[in-house]
Write a protein that holds these residues in place. Structure first.
Motif, PDB file in Angstrom:
ATOM      1  N   PHE A  72       0.906  -0.976  -0.238  1.00 19.83           N
ATOM      2  CA  PHE A  72      -0.302   0.171   0.376  1.00 19.83           C
ATOM      3  C   PHE A  72       0.316   1.238   0.232  1.00 19.83           C
ATOM      4  CE2 PHE A  72      -3.299  -2.716   2.502  1.00 19.83           C
ATOM      5  CZ  PHE A  72      -4.156  -3.093   1.040  1.00 19.83           C
ATOM      6  N   GLY A  73       1.918   1.382   0.607  1.00 19.94           N
ATOM      7  CA  GLY A  73       2.846   2.698   0.531  1.00 19.94           C
ATOM      8  C   GLY A  73       3.388   2.448  -0.633  1.00 19.94           C
ATOM      9  N   LYS A  74       3.827   1.680  -1.514  1.00 20.63           N
ATOM     10  CA  LYS A  74       4.346   1.317  -2.535  1.00 20.63           C
ATOM     11  C   LYS A  74       3.106   2.076  -3.828  1.00 20.63           C
ATOM     12  CE  LYS A  74       6.361  -1.605  -6.065  1.00 20.63           C
ATOM     13  NZ  LYS A  74       7.530  -2.870  -6.390  1.00 20.63           N
ATOM     14  N   ALA A  75       1.972   2.237  -3.476  1.00 22.84           N
ATOM     15  CA  ALA A  75       1.410   2.286  -4.432  1.00 22.84           C
ATOM     16  C   ALA A  75       1.129   3.562  -3.852  1.00 22.84           C
ATOM     17  CB  ALA A  75      -0.601   1.695  -4.083  1.00 22.84           C
ATOM     18  N   ASN A  76       0.989   4.310  -2.424  1.00 22.86           N
ATOM     19  CA  ASN A  76       0.111   5.372  -2.336  1.00 22.86           C
ATOM     20  C   ASN A  76       1.497   6.640  -2.774  1.00 22.86           C
ATOM     21  OD1 ASN A  76      -1.835   5.442  -0.851  1.00 22.86           O
ATOM     22  ND2 ASN A  76      -0.828   4.692   0.966  1.00 22.86           N
ATOM     23  N   GLY A  77       2.633   5.816  -2.746  1.00 27.39           N
ATOM     24  CA  GLY A  77       3.636   7.109  -3.120  1.00 27.39           C
ATOM     25  C   GLY A  77       4.213   7.255  -4.817  1.00 27.39           C
ATOM     26  N   ALA A  78       4.444   5.826  -5.208  1.00 33.01           N
ATOM     27  CA  ALA A  78       4.211   6.191  -7.156  1.00 33.01           C
ATOM     28  C   ALA A  78       3.066   7.119  -7.821  1.00 33.01           C
ATOM     29  CB  ALA A  78       3.348   4.273  -7.205  1.00 33.01           C
ATOM     30  N   THR A  79       1.464   7.114  -7.120  1.00 34.28           N
ATOM     31  CA  THR A  79       0.428   8.004  -7.278  1.00 34.28           C
ATOM     32  C   THR A  79       0.526   9.337  -6.509  1.00 34.28           C
ATOM     33  OG1 THR A  79      -1.222   5.755  -7.179  1.00 34.28           O
ATOM     34  CG2 THR A  79      -2.067   8.677  -6.368  1.00 34.28           C
ATOM     35  N   ALA A  80       1.238   9.432  -6.379  1.00 35.21           N
ATOM     36  CA  ALA A  80       1.547  10.537  -5.134  1.00 35.21           C
ATOM     37  C   ALA A  80       3.246  10.921  -5.729  1.00 35.21           C
ATOM     38  CB  ALA A  80       1.866  11.199  -3.712  1.00 35.21           C
ATOM     39  N   LEU A  86       1.692  15.885 -13.113  1.00 35.14           N
ATOM     40  CA  LEU A  86       1.041  15.994 -13.272  1.00 35.14           C
ATOM     41  C   LEU A  86      -0.045  17.277 -13.007  1.00 35.14           C
ATOM     42  CD1 LEU A  86      -1.737  15.577 -15.203  1.00 35.14           C
ATOM     43  CD2 LEU A  86      -2.788  15.066 -13.167  1.00 35.14           C
ATOM     44  N   ASN A  87       0.368  17.737 -11.486  1.00 32.74           N
ATOM     45  CA  ASN A  87       0.482  18.967 -11.379  1.00 32.74           C
ATOM     46  C   ASN A  87       1.624  20.502 -11.710  1.00 32.74           C
ATOM     47  OD1 ASN A  87      -2.320  18.330 -10.222  1.00 32.74           O
ATOM     48  ND2 ASN A  87      -1.648  18.424  -7.635  1.00 32.74           N
ATOM     49  N   ASP A  97      -6.390  24.478 -11.446  1.00 33.93           N
ATOM     50  CA  ASP A  97      -6.808  23.293 -10.979  1.00 33.93           C
ATOM     51  C   ASP A  97      -6.618  23.563  -9.840  1.00 33.93           C
ATOM     52  OD1 ASP A  97      -7.816  21.063  -9.934  1.00 33.93           O
ATOM     53  OD2 ASP A  97      -6.501  19.959 -11.811  1.00 33.93           O
ATOM     54  N   GLU A  98      -7.755  23.413  -8.699  1.00 32.21           N
ATOM     55  CA  GLU A  98      -7.509  23.658  -6.845  1.00 32.21           C
ATOM     56  C   GLU A  98      -6.440  22.159  -6.879  1.00 32.21           C
ATOM     57  OE1 GLU A  98     -10.618  24.936  -4.814  1.00 32.21           O
ATOM     58  OE2 GLU A  98     -11.129  23.204  -6.117  1.00 32.21           O
ATOM     59  N   ARG A  99      -6.328  21.431  -7.584  1.00 34.29           N
ATOM     60  CA  ARG A  99      -5.237  20.440  -6.512  1.00 34.29           C
ATOM     61  C   ARG A  99      -4.008  20.579  -7.347  1.00 34.29           C
ATOM     62  NH1 ARG A  99      -8.010  16.536  -4.983  1.00 34.29           N
ATOM     63  NH2 ARG A  99     -10.057  16.002  -4.532  1.00 34.29           N
ATOM     64  N   ALA A 100      -3.576  21.228  -9.000  1.00 34.96           N
ATOM     65  CA  ALA A 100      -2.185  21.211  -8.656  1.00 34.96           C
ATOM     66  C   ALA A 100      -1.847  23.183  -8.074  1.00 34.96           C
ATOM     67  CB  ALA A 100      -2.088  21.897 -10.864  1.00 34.96           C
ATOM     68  N   VAL A 101      -3.276  23.496  -8.187  1.00 37.30           N
ATOM     69  CA  VAL A 101      -2.577  25.294  -7.387  1.00 37.30           C
ATOM     70  C   VAL A 101      -2.518  25.109  -6.192  1.00 37.30           C
ATOM     71  CG1 VAL A 101      -3.788  27.553  -6.467  1.00 37.30           C
ATOM     72  CG2 VAL A 101      -3.964  25.979  -8.439  1.00 37.30           C
ATOM     73  N   GLY A 105      -2.128  15.947  -2.722  1.00 39.31           N
ATOM     74  CA  GLY A 105      -1.584  15.330  -2.893  1.00 39.31           C
ATOM     75  C   GLY A 105      -0.477  14.154  -3.826  1.00 39.31           C
ATOM     76  N   GLU A 106       0.292  15.499  -3.335  1.00 35.05           N
ATOM     77  CA  GLU A 106       2.130  15.423  -4.179  1.00 35.05           C
ATOM     78  C   GLU A 106       2.796  14.666  -3.258  1.00 35.05           C
ATOM     79  OE1 GLU A 106       2.801  18.553  -6.072  1.00 35.05           O
ATOM     80  OE2 GLU A 106       1.056  19.362  -6.717  1.00 35.05           O
ATOM     81  N   TYR A 107       3.606  13.869  -3.628  1.00 35.47           N
ATOM     82  CA  TYR A 107       4.082  13.271  -3.292  1.00 35.47           C
ATOM     83  C   TYR A 107       5.637  13.562  -2.071  1.00 35.47           C
ATOM     84  CZ  TYR A 107       8.777  10.336  -1.598  1.00 35.47           C
ATOM     85  OH  TYR A 107       9.348   9.378  -1.222  1.00 35.47           O
ATOM     86  N   ALA A 108       5.629  13.139  -0.682  1.00 36.21           N
ATOM     87  CA  ALA A 108       6.400  14.294   0.390  1.00 36.21           C
ATOM     88  C   ALA A 108       6.441  12.801   1.286  1.00 36.21           C
ATOM     89  CB  ALA A 108       5.540  15.756   0.441  1.00 36.21           C
ATOM     90  N   LEU A 109       7.706  13.132   1.701  1.00 38.23           N
ATOM     91  CA  LEU A 109       8.018  11.388   2.247  1.00 38.23           C
ATOM     92  C   LEU A 109       7.599  11.756   3.753  1.00 38.23           C
ATOM     93  CD1 LEU A 109       9.979   9.439   3.373  1.00 38.23           C
ATOM     94  CD2 LEU A 109      11.714  10.612   4.318  1.00 38.23           C
ATOM     95  N   TRP A 110       7.459  12.857   4.364  1.00 38.44           N
ATOM     96  CA  TRP A 110       6.452  13.559   5.650  1.00 38.44           C
ATOM     97  C   TRP A 110       5.176  12.463   5.637  1.00 38.44           C
ATOM     98  CZ3 TRP A 110       1.603  15.724   5.688  1.00 38.44           C
ATOM     99  CH2 TRP A 110       1.753  17.232   5.121  1.00 38.44           C
TER     100      TRP A 110
END
Length: 206
Positions: A72-80, A86-87, A97-101, A105-110
């Motif tokens: 699940f961590g692997k999937a979440n990391g790849a998705t993030a 994309l953003n 786009d709000e999610r880009a602005v 959901g973007e990757y961050a180790l924390w």
């Protein structure tokens, strides 16, 4: 004018928090469900008086849980990381786009660490209540809902029940490790896609 700016800023922060909260819930759902399912089935057999069966259930269940949390961590990391790419492209195009602005959901180790920690929050609450005021409800939850955290130190006796808090590190470390691996795998995939795209462009030019 100043009030309008402050209200707009407050709205932006509130909106960003809401979008991140929804993203966290999506990433948290399956890891939490699998901890409960394995606690209520495989690991629950650790309560048996037969030490051999108990240890097999505990070790086997924890191993399966570790594999699932890593996946699940692997999937979440790849998705993030995919969302980050994309953003980033959307921001370069000045997308609204709000999610880009809001970098939602973007990757961050924390974030990977926090997701792992959030899985343990219900256990922390129940265990704390049980230590303060022992009751049947909390006892049942610890044995059949949070068995993954309860049983590893149960062999030491009730006096050492507080040591079960150490198990908080289990989902945090495993999920975080998977999160990083997922990101690295996605980076390689993105590089391969970029190379293939570049090759196609060169062929078209010829």
């Amino acid at each position: 004018m100043e009030n309008d700016i402050n209200e707009g800023f407050a709205y932006s922060r509130g909106r960003k928090f809401f979008l991140e909260f929804c993203d966290f819930c999506a990433g948290l759902a399956f890891p939490f469900i699998i901890t409960v399912l394995l606690s209520a089935t495989v690991i629950a057999f650790a309560c048996t008086e037969d030490l051999t069966v108990s240890l097999i259930a505990l070790i086997g269940g924890e191993a399966m849980l570790g594999v699932a949390l890593f996946a699940f961590g692997k999937a979440n990391g790849a998705t993030a990381y995919r969302k980050y790419v994309l953003n980033s492209k959307k921001r370069e195009l000045h997308s609204s786009d709000e999610r880009a602005v809001y970098h939602t959901g973007e990757y961050a180790l924390w974030k990977g660490m926090l997701l792992g920690f959030l899985v343990t929050v219900p256990f922390i609450i129940v265990q704390t209540v049980e230590l303060c005021v022992s009751n049947l409800f909390c006892d049942f939850c610890l044995k059949y809902v949070f068995a993954w955290a309860y049983y590893p130190f149960s062999y030491l006796g009730e006096r050492f029940a507080a040591l079960s808090y150490i198990m908080i590190l289990f989902p945090v470390v495993i999920h975080s490790a998977g999160y990083v691996v997922g990101k690295n795998k996605e980076i390689k995939l993105q590089e391969q896609l970029a190379e293939e795209t570049e090759k196609r462009r060169k062929k078209r030019k010829k």
